[in-house]
Design an enzyme around this catalytic site. Structure first.
Site, mmCIF file in Angstrom:
data_model
loop_
_atom_site.group_PDB
_atom_site.id
_atom_site.type_symbol
_atom_site.label_atom_id
_atom_site.label_comp_id
_atom_site.label_asym_id
_atom_site.label_seq_id
_atom_site.Cartn_x
_atom_site.Cartn_y
_atom_site.Cartn_z
ATOM 1 N N GLY A 59 0.811 -1.214 0.000
ATOM 2 C CA GLY A 59 0.000 0.000 0.000
ATOM 3 C C GLY A 59 0.840 1.258 0.000
ATOM 4 N N GLU A 60 1.903 1.256 0.796
ATOM 5 C CA GLU A 60 2.798 2.403 0.851
ATOM 6 C C GLU A 60 3.584 2.549 -0.454
ATOM 7 O OE1 GLU A 60 1.196 1.540 4.478
ATOM 8 O OE2 GLU A 60 2.540 0.149 3.432
ATOM 9 N N PHE A 61 3.900 1.419 -1.083
ATOM 10 C CA PHE A 61 4.564 1.487 -2.384
ATOM 11 C C PHE A 61 3.685 2.224 -3.402
ATOM 12 C CE2 PHE A 61 4.923 -0.184 -6.695
ATOM 13 C CZ PHE A 61 6.255 0.078 -6.973
#
Length: 404
Positions: A59-61
């Site tokens: 998700g952070e990627f």
């Protein structure tokens, strides 16, 4: 406190090793870090400086991806190094084409921090939203390497803002600049004497808006939906799926696509037990289907599947917190999710403009479903909201480019 932190890191490493004997995700976590510096040596040229992006997970990627790709397109000669903490990010993006190397982040120890920074030679480091590691941050600070937090978001109940949070505040003091999502985050950081802050919003808006403009096409899924209204349930967990099973039974004139967060065989089998007539994506043919429910048992499809929906249900709200609502909203469809959304500003915003509804029970899910089934403008409001929040990436790159 530092001694306690170091002990906790060592204990965590030991626990993960024990769990790796019977848990596949823990096994990937441990095996992926074996001979990690040798793996880095084989792919990264330490003589050339690099831009280091670290992401907790997938998700952070996706959140930081617009900035990464903008930097690569603007400065194609730059060496990009990516690290992940979680297997769910690394295993999916380990072959990401724009990076010179993608690796697991070694556990946060003084020696690992020193060795990693020497191995990748970063000219800047970019961490997205979460993860504050003392030794990595301190090593970057001592080496004079700028460290940026992008899409940061802070809340009053976090340890940084407690009387006993001095050690955690020290970790934040190593950050060169914070790019935060909202005014509240800026004010909270100001209260602990951190003024190196800009409100830039959330880079996820740039990512989801771009993705919605040119999504991947899946002909078999398009034919499955046909001309029937379809609800897309993304990143679901068992608690979500039990509610959805009731909704499916009550609405035979709709089709449903369920993309669970975990796609291991045991979880997929549990969903099939709940919805016996469902078909798995891996068994779907390109012929029109009269089956009501499709289960996505592959990874990497969800962000494009929302294009086929008239409504979305986002999972995780009965667990630790909801997953990505913006991927669905970007396609102009309203969203429904469980009660745990307080950490997500976009979820609050979508509720405030009547483009999202939070539910606590099967009855409330039915009510929300019926409302959005007849509400013609909720999806338009959702899309307009996403488009109004784009531009974070350009703001950040303009600031950090002064270091190139």
């Amino acid at each position: 406190m530092l001694l306690l932190y170091n002990s906790a890191i060592q204990l965590y490493g030991l626990i993960i090793k024990i769990f790796s004997l019977f848990n596949n995700k823990a096994k990937l976590f441990v095996q992926g870090r074996k001979n990690i510096f040798k793996k880095i040596q084989e792919k990264v040229d330490p003589v050339r400086s690099s831009i280091w992006f670290h992401f907790a997970s997938l998700g952070e990627f996706e959140q930081g991806r617009p900035l990464l790709e903008k930097i690569k397109s603007t400065y194609p000669h730059k060496q990009i190094v990516i690290t992940f903490f979680s297997p769910s990010g690394y295993e999916i993006r380990k072959n990401y084409a724009l990076a010179n190397g993608v690796f697991y982040l070694p556990l946060d120890t003084p020696s690992n921090a020193k060795q990693l920074i020497a191995a990748i030679n970063p000219e800047i480091a970019v961490f997205t939203k979460y993860e504050y590691w003392y030794h990595y941050f301190e090593a970057l600070h001592k080496s004079g390497i700028p460290l940026y937090i992008i899409s940061g978001i802070f809340r009053p109940n976090q340890i940084f803002f407690k009387w006993y949070g001095s050690f955690n505040r020290k970790i934040l003091s190593f950050v060169t600049h914070f790019f935060v999502q909202n005014e509240e985050s800026k004010q909270l950081l100001s209260q602990i004497n951190l003024q190196n802050v800009s409100i830039s919003g959330d880079t996820r808006f740039d990512r989801v808006a771009e993705n919605a403009e040119s999504p991947k096409e899946f002909e078999t899924i398009r034919k499955f939906c046909g001309n029937t209204n379809t609800l897309i349930a993304g990143s679901t967990w068992p608690a979500d799926e039990r509610l959805l099973a009731e909704l499916i039974n009550s609405n035979p004139d709709w089709k449903f696509i369920i993309a669970p967060h975990e796609i291991d065989k045991s979880h997929i089998d549990e969903i099939v037990k709940l919805i016996p007539n469902a078909v798995k994506y891996s068994a779907l043919t390109d012929q029109p289907s009269d089956t009501q429910t499709l289960i996505i048992d592959n990874i990497g499809l969800l962000s494009s599947i929302y294009q086929y929906g008239k409504m979305a249900y986002i999972g995780g709200g009965f667990g630790v917190g909801i997953h990505n609502t913006l991927e669905a909203a970007a396609y102009g469809i309203p969203v429904i999710f469980g009660p745990k959304y307080d950490k997500f500003q976009e979820a609050k915003d979508l509720i405030s403009i009547n483009a999202a509804i939070s539910i606590n029970s099967a009855q409330e899910l039915t009510s929300a479903f019926n409302k959005f089934a007849t509400h013609k403008t909720a999806g338009i409001e959702a899309k307009n909201y996403v488009n109004s929040k784009t531009g974070s990436t350009d703001q950040i790159i303009k600031y950090i480019a002064q270091n190139f």
